[in-house]
Design a protein around this motif. Structure first.
Motif, PDB file in Angstrom:
ATOM      1  N   UNK A  67       0.838  -1.201   0.000  1.00  0.00           N
ATOM      2  CA  UNK A  67       0.000   0.000   0.000  1.00  0.00           C
ATOM      3  C   UNK A  67       0.868   1.244   0.000  1.00  0.00           C
ATOM      4  N   UNK A  68       1.876   1.215   0.874  1.00  0.00           N
ATOM      5  CA  UNK A  68       2.741   2.385   0.985  1.00  0.00           C
ATOM      6  C   UNK A  68       3.472   2.637  -0.316  1.00  0.00           C
TER       7      UNK A  68
ATOM      8  N   UNK B 134       1.005   4.152  -2.836  1.00  0.00           N
ATOM      9  CA  UNK B 134       0.610   5.543  -2.627  1.00  0.00           C
ATOM     10  C   UNK B 134       1.802   6.451  -2.404  1.00  0.00           C
TER      11      UNK B 134
ATOM     12  N   UNK C  89       4.093   7.176   0.025  1.00  0.00           N
ATOM     13  CA  UNK C  89       4.206   8.038   1.199  1.00  0.00           C
ATOM     14  C   UNK C  89       5.561   8.713   1.169  1.00  0.00           C
ATOM     15  N   UNK C  90       5.593  10.016   1.113  1.00  0.00           N
ATOM     16  CA  UNK C  90       6.887  10.657   0.942  1.00  0.00           C
ATOM     17  C   UNK C  90       7.918  10.344   2.020  1.00  0.00           C
TER      18      UNK C  90
END
Lengths: 366, 203
Positions: B93-94, B97, B99-100
């Motif tokens: 998931x990370x 998406x 995640x910065x």
């Protein structure tokens, strides 16, 4: 004794007697292995590698206290006992829910069509309005210069309710990968769910990231504290590196995940997050009825479980200590904190909000 | 070995399936440390791992009627499999998406372990240097190999359990070990050779 002659490096590594020799050599095991090696010099390589590996296979493991284990096991047991009460209803009502949802959706659709045909002509909007600016780079800017909150419909169907003295900037068309908006001031967002396109709110030094929920972001430039408060769903918040906070060197790098009724405060001064509860937690479980807060000699653990269920907030308490505590009260209109204060007073306990959870301090009842 | 009927995992599992939540609590207590240790190799955030554990045990409870019965040796690998699956999902998931704050070191954020030992473990200076060197070699191994080594020698699990947890065949696990140890032996021998040569030259 196993037949060590057939052993490979892997077998040696896994052998408790061999491990014992490498980690805690004693006269006895030292003698055994010296003797064995002189008898089997051809196995020297395997043994040497296994020995070196075993000495190297040390890694730092987090230290875990028995208290932590106890706490987490209690938390889990509490959760499943809450779920036990809920289970039978949930399974039965789900199919019903869908039917009701379908009916509700149809009615809404009809109402919508009716409104569309009967609405006043365009341009006949009355009352306060947003100051809307279309920028050259395709960005849309909405500014609320009025005294009351105003709604902004975003290109993806999400809605932002913009507080006074606040500005929201967003692209006329969102990109393919994400929905990014910029906020100065405060707004309440109701984001339509789209797992493929996360919704990101950039506000001052923090970023709030969701897939579909409702939450409030407050980031007025003159305030020393930025806050994000969650109404429904799950929200992730993290700090972004800005010229302002990177030169300070200490930026809270955590990703704060929030569940309903939780709130995070970000202090601009030390660039750190602090998790707490929203000021007035709302009932999030729609199946909760008004008289669910009528108690008659009810064990306090049941009372607290009803709180957890209604407000979706974890409550931590020592169930052994509270075993003999019971409560008779009729709570309804009070806010959650008022209700909780009454419960605590009734059993001579106090409560505290730590890291977005409620912790009950009690010495028991007798 | 010692057979303590009270703490037998198969029995606890059975009782929990019958609806005894206390047994589930006992299972969690027993395997808590191993699960946290394993979990932190995927994600350093202990609080997050703790939340995952909550999810796992609550899920077990909700699905208790449909779970198959397990033998004592199967319980811990089963729990570790669940944890790994959850963390893997989270990791994907990370990634998706992006995640910065995480993406900076996203390459190492799935199964990550450091074998370079701490000074306190090894008193002998000479041995320490050598072990430290081996530790560095171990650190350079592919993540799958590191995970298999961790499960084999920290958790003392057998190959079939490792295969189950990592979602690969038993044969692959065997191959993984064989290749890894062969490589290590070669590397160490080569280094030893160069070291000798260097020493010889110096003298």
């Amino acid at each position: 004794m196993p037949d060590y002659v057939t052993f490979t490096t892997e077998d040696f590594l896994a052998d408790p007697f061999f491990q014992g020799w490498v980690r805690n050599p004693t006269a006895a095991n030292e003698a055994f292995w010296q003797e064995w090696l002189t008898q089997h010099p051809e196995r020297m390589d395997e043994v040497k590698l296994a020995r070196q590996l075993l000495l190297s296979l040390q890694t730092e493991q987090p230290v875990i206290s028995p208290e932590q284990i106890q706490e987490d096991v209690q938390r889990m047991l509490q959760k499943i006992s809450v779920q036990n009460h809920r289970q039978p209803f949930q399974t039965v009502s789900r199919t019903n829910n869908i039917r009701w949802l379908a009916i509700a959706a149809t009615v809404l659709l009809l109402l919508g069509i009716g409104w569309w045909f009967t609405r006043p002509e365009n341009g006949a909007v009355i009352g306060p309005q947003l100051t809307s600016v279309q920028k050259s780079d395709g960005m849309q800017e909405q500014r609320n210069d009025t005294q009351q909150p105003l709604r902004v419909s975003l290109p993806d169907g999400s809605v932002a309710t913009l507080s006074p003295r606040s500005v929201l900037t967003y692209p006329a068309v969102f990109s393919d990968s994400s929905r990014e908006v910029n906020l100065v001031g405060e707004a309440f967002f109701e984001v339509t769910r789209n797992p493929d396109k996360p919704f990101l709110v950039y506000a001052d030094q923090i970023v709030t990231r969701v897939l579909g929920t409702s939450f409030r972001v407050s980031a007025y430039p003159q305030q020393q504290q930025l806050t994000v408060a969650v109404r429904t769903g799950k929200v992730a918040v993290y700090a972004r590196a800005t010229s302002e906070n990177t030169h300070k060197g200490v930026v809270d790098k955590r990703i704060i995940s929030l569940t309903p009724n939780q709130q995070v405060n970000f202090s601009k001064a030390d660039a750190a997050f602090r998790k707490t509860l929203v000021e007035k937690p709302a009932v999030i479980d729609q199946t909760v009825k008004i008289n669910d807060f009528d108690f008659d000699e009810t064990p306090v653990s049941d009372v607290l479980q009803r709180f957890e269920k209604a407000y979706g907030i974890d409550i931590i308490y020592d169930s052994d200590l509270l075993r003999d505590c019971a409560l008779t009260a009729s709570l309804a209109d009070e806010t959650m904190t008022e209700k909780l204060a009454i419960v605590c007073k009734g059993i001579g306990a106090t409560y505290e909000i730590i890291d977005g959870k409620i912790v009950i301090h009690s010495t028991g009842c007798r | 070995m010692h057979s303590n009927t009270v703490d037998d995992d198969a029995l606890l599992w059975h009782q929990f399936q019958q609806g005894d939540s206390a047994s589930l609590g006992k299972l969690m207590t027993k395997h808590y440390t191993a699960l946290i240790h394993y979990g932190t190799k995927f994600n350093r955030n202990t609080d997050f791992i703790r939340d995952c554990m909550q999810d796992i045990f609550v899920e077990l409870w909700n699905r208790r009627a449909t779970l198959s019965s397990l033998s004592t040796a199967q319980v811990r690998p089963y729990l570790m499999t669940m944890l790994r699956r959850l963390l893997h999902q989270h990791y994907l998931d990370q990634q998706r998406y992006d995640f910065q704050p995480i993406s900076e070191d996203s390459d190492t954020s799935f199964f990550d372990i450091s074998f370079s030992p701490e000074d306190q473990f090894i008193s002998n200076e000479n041995l320490h240097q050598h072990a430290n060197r081996v530790g560095q070699l171990l650190d350079k191994l592919p993540r799958r190999a590191k995970e298999a080594i961790y499960l084999r020698f920290y958790e003392n699990l057998d190959r079939s359990s490792i295969a189950q947890i990592m979602g690969i065949s038993e044969q692959s696990v065997s191959n993984l070990f064989q290749t890894t140890f062969r490589q290590l032996r070669q590397q160490i021998n080569t280094e030893f050779f160069w070291l000798c040569l260097l020493l010889f030259y110096w003298l």
